[in-house]
Design a protein around this motif. Structure first.
Motif, short mmCIF file in Angstrom:
data_model
loop_
_atom_site.label_atom_id
_atom_site.label_comp_id
_atom_site.label_asym_id
_atom_site.label_seq_id
_atom_site.Cartn_x
_atom_site.Cartn_y
_atom_site.Cartn_z
N ASN A 67 0.81 -1.21 0.00
CA ASN A 67 0.00 0.00 0.00
C ASN A 67 0.85 1.28 0.00
O ASN A 67 0.39 2.34 0.36
N SER A 68 2.11 1.16 -0.44
CA SER A 68 3.01 2.32 -0.43
C SER A 68 2.51 3.45 -1.31
O SER A 68 2.50 4.61 -0.91
N ILE A 69 2.10 3.12 -2.55
CA ILE A 69 1.67 4.17 -3.49
C ILE A 69 0.43 4.86 -2.96
O ILE A 69 0.33 6.09 -2.97
N THR A 70 -0.51 4.06 -2.46
CA THR A 70 -1.75 4.62 -1.93
C THR A 70 -1.48 5.60 -0.78
O THR A 70 -2.05 6.69 -0.73
N THR A 71 -0.60 5.21 0.14
CA THR A 71 -0.27 6.09 1.29
C THR A 71 0.44 7.35 0.82
O THR A 71 0.15 8.45 1.29
N ALA A 72 1.36 7.19 -0.12
CA ALA A 72 2.08 8.36 -0.66
C ALA A 72 1.10 9.32 -1.35
O ALA A 72 1.17 10.54 -1.16
N GLU A 73 0.18 8.76 -2.13
CA GLU A 73 -0.81 9.60 -2.81
C GLU A 73 -1.69 10.34 -1.81
O GLU A 73 -2.07 11.50 -2.02
N HIS A 74 -2.02 9.66 -0.70
CA HIS A 74 -2.86 10.30 0.32
C HIS A 74 -2.13 11.50 0.93
O HIS A 74 -2.73 12.56 1.17
N ALA A 75 -0.83 11.35 1.17
CA ALA A 75 -0.03 12.46 1.73
C ALA A 75 -0.03 13.65 0.77
O ALA A 75 -0.17 14.81 1.19
N ILE A 76 0.12 13.36 -0.53
CA ILE A 76 0.11 14.44 -1.54
C ILE A 76 -1.28 15.10 -1.58
O ILE A 76 -1.41 16.33 -1.62
N ALA A 77 -2.34 14.27 -1.51
CA ALA A 77 -3.71 14.81 -1.51
C ALA A 77 -3.95 15.70 -0.30
O ALA A 77 -4.56 16.76 -0.39
#
Length: 528
Positions: free
Chosen positions: A100-110
């Motif tokens: 779930n690395s990409i998902t978590t990184a995207e959430h931080a950017i969002a």
């Protein structure tokens, strides 16, 4: 018989199908994790247990898990598994740290965008019919400095995305190599430097004693006035009360949090502040991530149960599917060498030194060392296993050292185990021949050549004529049949060793008689 896996939490049907396709029996009971007693009652029937966060794997449940070999957690956090208890029972515990690395990184950017443009508050205002166009004056992301605390797997994805957004990225991470920083295009800095320079700070580090409250009141005071703080990593990395004070005083312009020091967070010092954006730990919550981690754990568990491959284990070194078959005979050799030394050791062990030479030096020696230590300690501790051995040795203050070198012997591969006790030092060496069977080739510097067998007698004696005749006669009188007889000596008339395979166990009375043969120093029955 096919391995059996129990899934006690909600896992995607595609993951269930992976197990089935690989020939593993699956019992899918997604609500069972909530029923501790029922789980404890049936867990003994399974080789594997696949879970998410609802199932709590306690020592009580592990007590009845007599066949369990692997626990797979679909996700990164394994705080719902008692790892020391699982390790003590030799159960591999795996997680999916990258699913779930990409998902978590995207959430931080969002969250960063939501904060910069005040999107949640603007949404509430607009839907209430207010049209407060002048109230929501945001800031641009382009050209701003993003400070990343923790530039590992998720942090580096955030860094790449931020550079794509034309941000300048500085990173604090003691484990980030200068080469990796260069590859990512980030500037590696010390924490104080990051605090002083960053317009936005995002955290991507695990929670440890070193990182707890890394953004303390003291460190928040070192930040730029108007800084914005994003935490999608772990609750407890930021002192929430100190952050609320900094927000109230206007030093921190805004904060976006997905994780909190107490969860579920029904109240928190940050709640209610107009410049705070909060989400309920959604970092890994996308359809893709949930599917990814479920499929990944199913693959990993299947690989282990069917091929002995270990990946993303939190309590054992990784072993690839290619390495597993090559390692298997050497794991057996290491364990038997350890067992040989352990059965002869009668005083406290101070240290163990293992040397790997030749082709074995290129294998996963950490796994071999674990096997050797397990073999060494088992005669004294019984329930020690390959997974728990390093921990047990450490608890007992036993120093374990490894040396790796190219072949210097006649053997393509050689493992030498040296045990230092309170009274003496003893070395034993072995190899694996083409037939895949482990052999012992050197004891205390004396060359011998013997396969390990279920029942053996080990004798050290002075090299004098007549020993073999008396020894064989004594065993014959006792009705004990000799299967193989291996001999070695350091010099004519010097110290000699006999390693003898016999059919069946050796009674103590027979060993006592062997001790009476002139020149015999030690006679010991060994079992492998």
């Amino acid at each position: 018989m096919a391995p059996k896996v129990l899934i006690s939490d909600a896992l995607s049907p595609a993951a269930v199908q992976i197990f089935k396709d690989r020939g593993i029996e699956v019992d899918f009971q997604p609500n069972l994790g909530k029923d501790k007693d029922k789980l404890a009652e049936i867990i003994g029937n399974y080789d594997g247990l696949a879970i998410r966060s609802a199932t709590k794997v306690s020592p009580k449940i592990l007590e009845t898990a007599r066949n369990l070999k692997v626990i797979g957690r679909a996700g990164i956090g394994v705080d719902n598994v008692d790892i020391p208890a699982a390790t003590a029972k030799g159960i591999i515990v795996m997680n999916t740290p990258f699913g779930n690395s990409i998902t978590t990184a995207e959430h931080a950017i969002a969250m960063m965008f939501a904060l910069a443009r005040e999107i949640p508050a603007a949404d509430v205002s607009t839907q209430a019919g207010k049209w407060e166009k002048n109230r929501f004056m945001g800031v641009e992301i382009t050209g701003k400095t993003l400070g990343i605390i923790g530039c590992g797997n998720i942090g580096s994805i955030v860094a790449e995305r931020a550079i794509g957004l034309r941000m300048k990225v500085v990173a604090y991470d003691p484990f980030l190599s200068p080469e990796r920083a260069l590859d990512l295009g980030v500037e590696k800095v010390e924490l104080d430097d990051l605090l002083a320079r960053a317009d936005i700070i995002t955290l991507h580090t695990p929670l440890t004693e070193k990182t707890r409250n890394i953004l303390s009141a003291e460190n928040l005071a070192k930040t730029k006035k108007g800084v914005r703080i994003v935490n999608c990593a772990r609750g407890g990395l930021v002192d929430e009360a100190a952050l609320r004070k900094a927000l109230d005083e206007g030093h921190v312009a805004g904060a976006a949090f997905d994780v909190f020091s107490v969860e579920p967070a029904t109240e928190n010092p940050l709640f209610g502040h107009p410049n705070v954006v909060c989400t309920p730990h959604l970092g890994a919550a996308t359809t893709e991530a949930q599917e990814n981690v479920a499929l990944q754990i199913a693959e990993q568990m299947s690989d282990y149960l069917l091929r002995g491959a270990i990946s993303n284990a939190v309590n054992f070194p990784s072993i690839t599917a290619e390495e597993a078959p090559k390692l298997k005979p050497f794991i057996a050799l290491a364990e038997k060498l350890g067992s040989f030394a352990g059965q002869l050791t009668e005083s406290g062990i101070k240290s163990v030194h293992i040397t790997y030479e030749g082709s074995v030096a290129h294998l996963k020696t950490k796994a071999l060392t674990s096997a050797a230590i397990a073999g060494l300690l088992r005669p004294m501790l019984q329930d020690v296993n390959v997974v728990s051995a390093p921990v047990v040795a450490k608890e007992r203050g036993i120093v374990v050292e490894e040396t790796i070198r190219e072949a210097e012997h006649d053997y393509d591969a050689l493992i030498t185990l040296t045990v230092v006790t309170e009274r003496q030092e003893r070395s034993v060496a072995g190899t694996v021949f083409a037939n895949g069977r482990p052999r012992i080739v050197n004891i205390k510097g004396i060359t011998v050549d013997a396969e390990f067998a279920p029942s053996m007698i080990y004798v050290t004696n002075e090299d004098k004529p007549g020993f073999i005749g008396r020894f064989a006669g004594l065993l014959g009188d006792a009705g004990i049949n000799i299967a193989t007889f291996a001999l070695g000596r350091d010099a004519p008339g010097g110290s000699a060793i006999a390693l003898v395979e016999v059919d069946g166990a050796v009674p103590g009375a027979v060993l006592d008689k062997i001790q009476t043969i002139p020149g015999v120093k030690q006679a010991k029955a060994l079992a492998f």
